[in-house]
Design a protein around this motif. Structure first.
Motif, PDB file in Angstrom:
ATOM      1  N   PRO A  80      -2.310   9.702  18.068  1.00  0.00           N
ATOM      2  CA  PRO A  80      -1.200   8.781  17.807  1.00  0.00           C
ATOM      3  C   PRO A  80       0.139   9.286  18.321  1.00  0.00           C
ATOM      4  O   PRO A  80       1.066   8.495  18.502  1.00  0.00           O
ATOM      5  CB  PRO A  80      -1.209   8.663  16.273  1.00  0.00           C
ATOM      6  CG  PRO A  80      -1.834   9.940  15.802  1.00  0.00           C
ATOM      7  CD  PRO A  80      -2.877  10.261  16.833  1.00  0.00           C
ATOM      8  N   GLY A  81       0.245  10.602  18.562  1.00  0.00           N
ATOM      9  CA  GLY A  81       1.505  11.148  19.061  1.00  0.00           C
ATOM     10  C   GLY A  81       1.705  10.964  20.549  1.00  0.00           C
ATOM     11  O   GLY A  81       2.817  11.156  21.057  1.00  0.00           O
ATOM     12  N   ALA A  82       0.655  10.584  21.281  1.00  0.00           N
ATOM     13  CA  ALA A  82       0.756  10.410  22.732  1.00  0.00           C
ATOM     14  C   ALA A  82       1.225   9.010  23.070  1.00  0.00           C
ATOM     15  O   ALA A  82       0.942   8.048  22.358  1.00  0.00           O
ATOM     16  CB  ALA A  82      -0.596  10.681  23.388  1.00  0.00           C
ATOM     17  N   ALA A  87      -4.702  19.637  21.356  1.00  0.00           N
ATOM     18  CA  ALA A  87      -4.022  18.653  22.200  1.00  0.00           C
ATOM     19  C   ALA A  87      -3.281  17.631  21.351  1.00  0.00           C
ATOM     20  O   ALA A  87      -2.175  17.191  21.702  1.00  0.00           O
ATOM     21  CB  ALA A  87      -5.036  17.949  23.105  1.00  0.00           C
ATOM     22  N   ALA A  88      -3.863  17.225  20.213  1.00  0.00           N
ATOM     23  CA  ALA A  88      -3.196  16.266  19.338  1.00  0.00           C
ATOM     24  C   ALA A  88      -1.888  16.839  18.805  1.00  0.00           C
ATOM     25  O   ALA A  88      -0.860  16.146  18.749  1.00  0.00           O
ATOM     26  CB  ALA A  88      -4.119  15.887  18.187  1.00  0.00           C
ATOM     27  N   ALA A  89      -1.903  18.122  18.434  1.00  0.00           N
ATOM     28  CA  ALA A  89      -0.686  18.763  17.929  1.00  0.00           C
ATOM     29  C   ALA A  89       0.348  18.928  19.035  1.00  0.00           C
ATOM     30  O   ALA A  89       1.549  18.722  18.819  1.00  0.00           O
ATOM     31  CB  ALA A  89      -1.032  20.112  17.307  1.00  0.00           C
ATOM     32  N   VAL A  90      -0.097  19.303  20.228  1.00  0.00           N
ATOM     33  CA  VAL A  90       0.831  19.451  21.357  1.00  0.00           C
ATOM     34  C   VAL A  90       1.435  18.104  21.732  1.00  0.00           C
ATOM     35  O   VAL A  90       2.629  18.016  22.061  1.00  0.00           O
ATOM     36  CB  VAL A  90       0.101  20.087  22.560  1.00  0.00           C
ATOM     37  CG1 VAL A  90       0.974  20.030  23.821  1.00  0.00           C
ATOM     38  CG2 VAL A  90      -0.254  21.538  22.255  1.00  0.00           C
ATOM     39  N   ALA A  91       0.641  17.039  21.677  1.00  0.00           N
ATOM     40  CA  ALA A  91       1.167  15.709  21.993  1.00  0.00           C
ATOM     41  C   ALA A  91       2.277  15.323  21.031  1.00  0.00           C
ATOM     42  O   ALA A  91       3.307  14.773  21.429  1.00  0.00           O
ATOM     43  CB  ALA A  91       0.047  14.675  21.955  1.00  0.00           C
ATOM     44  N   ARG A  92       2.089  15.611  19.747  1.00  0.00           N
ATOM     45  CA  ARG A  92       3.113  15.266  18.754  1.00  0.00           C
ATOM     46  C   ARG A  92       4.401  16.024  18.998  1.00  0.00           C
ATOM     47  O   ARG A  92       5.493  15.447  18.978  1.00  0.00           O
ATOM     48  CB  ARG A  92       2.594  15.561  17.338  1.00  0.00           C
ATOM     49  CG  ARG A  92       1.498  14.613  16.870  1.00  0.00           C
ATOM     50  CD  ARG A  92       1.302  14.700  15.365  1.00  0.00           C
ATOM     51  NE  ARG A  92       0.851  16.020  14.941  1.00  0.00           N
ATOM     52  CZ  ARG A  92      -0.421  16.391  14.872  1.00  0.00           C
ATOM     53  NH1 ARG A  92      -1.380  15.546  15.234  1.00  0.00           N
ATOM     54  NH2 ARG A  92      -0.747  17.593  14.448  1.00  0.00           N
TER      55      ARG A  92
END
Length: 337
Positions: free
Chosen positions: A195-197, A165-170
């Protein structure tokens, strides 16, 4: 056009004119969409792009000319006689442009436009022969005018506070989405981990999605990525998501998980057409392994569906590189100007 607004406002505020070129129409494999823009300031600085490089030098000169003369004009560029070295679009398309001067007299509403775009409020710009204005309800928008709609960024809702999810958010933010990560577990759903969201919400995914839909904050441009691969979260979320008019619903999991998930959704009453909207296992087959590679495969599937792409290698296919917009799905228009 969003990428030139801050510089235009800076020049406007200083009382110095600038030249602005806007793509008004495209054909075939034109590299930039209608509404793309390039601006040239009084100091010769250029921002934005109208062709990805093919005709930028010629458009730069036109912007300087119009900024100096104040006389708006139009131009058209395209492939001619297999010109790969001349001014044109060797990538195979044609673009029409309108080039105008931007100053306080021609664009008195520029600060209002920048403020509306910054606040993510819908606003419409009308490009006329004598300048620029914002649309009012009673404005008669003639066909001879260029109309550019600035919509709030499309939303990407990512359910599941995981590394994927962190990678997809970025990558979602990189593509221009306003990204929300939602998970019911407060120990995992923290702003520090994502941090990317744009925002991180602690709530049960199906409850949050229902509230956002009820509030009118979900539309046909919204994409939903369900990444928890836990039935107690996934099934109620997908049961609701597949009944909403959204652009994309994808869910992570193995083929076995996917089959079991479909059985549960059928038991919940979903129809086969509704189940057919589910992209699962999520993403394109890129051979992805890491969360970052998986995020690329998910983004690739979203982009392919948005533009009607096949997902096959371009070197192994025929036909135009850029699909006609009529082939696109509900995600069309997700990236406005």
């Amino acid at each position: 056009m969003r990428d030139v607004l801050d510089d235009l406002l800076r020049w406007w505020s200083a009382g110095t004119p600038a030249g602005l070129a806007i793509v008004t129409r495209t054909w075939s494999s034109a590299p930039r969409a209608a509404g793309s823009a390039m601006a040239v300031g009084p100091d010769g600085v250029v921002v934005g792009s109208v062709s990805g490089g093919c005709v930028e030098a010629a458009v730069y000169d036109l912007c300087l000319e119009v900024a100096e003369s104040g006389v708006a004009r139009t131009a058209s560029f395209g492939v001619a006689d297999d010109l790969a070295l001349g001014v044109g679009l060797p990538c195979g398309g044609t673009i029409d442009l309108t080039i105008g001067r931007v100053d306080r007299s021609t664009f008195p509403d520029l600060p209002d436009l920048v403020e509306a775009v910054s606040a993510e409020r819908p606003v419409t710009l009308i490009v006329g022969e004598n300048g620029y204005s914002l649309s009012k309800d009673d404005v008669d928008v003639r066909t001879s005018q260029t109309v550019i709609a600035f919509l709030p960024p499309p939303r990407m809702l990512v359910f599941g506070a995981t590394d994927h999810a962190a990678a997809v958010a970025r990558i979602g933010a990189f593509l221009g989405y306003r990204v929300t990560v939602c998970d019911a577990r407060p120990v995992f759903a923290t702003a520090r981990r994502f941090p990317g969201a744009h925002e991180v919400v602690v709530d049960w995914p199906h409850r949050y999605l229902a509230a956002e839909a009820e509030a009118g904050r979900i539309d046909r441009r919204t994409v939903l990525c369900v990444l928890t691969h836990d039935p107690k979260f996934d099934v109620p979320t997908l049961e609701l998501a597949l009944r909403l008019d959204v652009g994309y619903v994808g869910a992570m999991g193995s083929r076995r998980t996917h089959g079991e998930r479909l059985d549960r959704l059928r038991e919940a009453g979903l129809s086969e057409p509704e189940l057919g909207r589910l992209c699962s296992p999520i993403g394109l087959d890129l051979g992805a392994r890491s969360p970052e590679e998986t995020a690329v495969s998910i983004a690739a599937e979203i982009v392919a569906l948005r533009h009607g792409g096949s997902g096959v290698r371009l070197s192994a296919s025929d036909g135009p590189v850029h699909k006609n917009s009529s082939t696109a799905s509900n995600l069309s228009g997700a990236f406005d100007h």
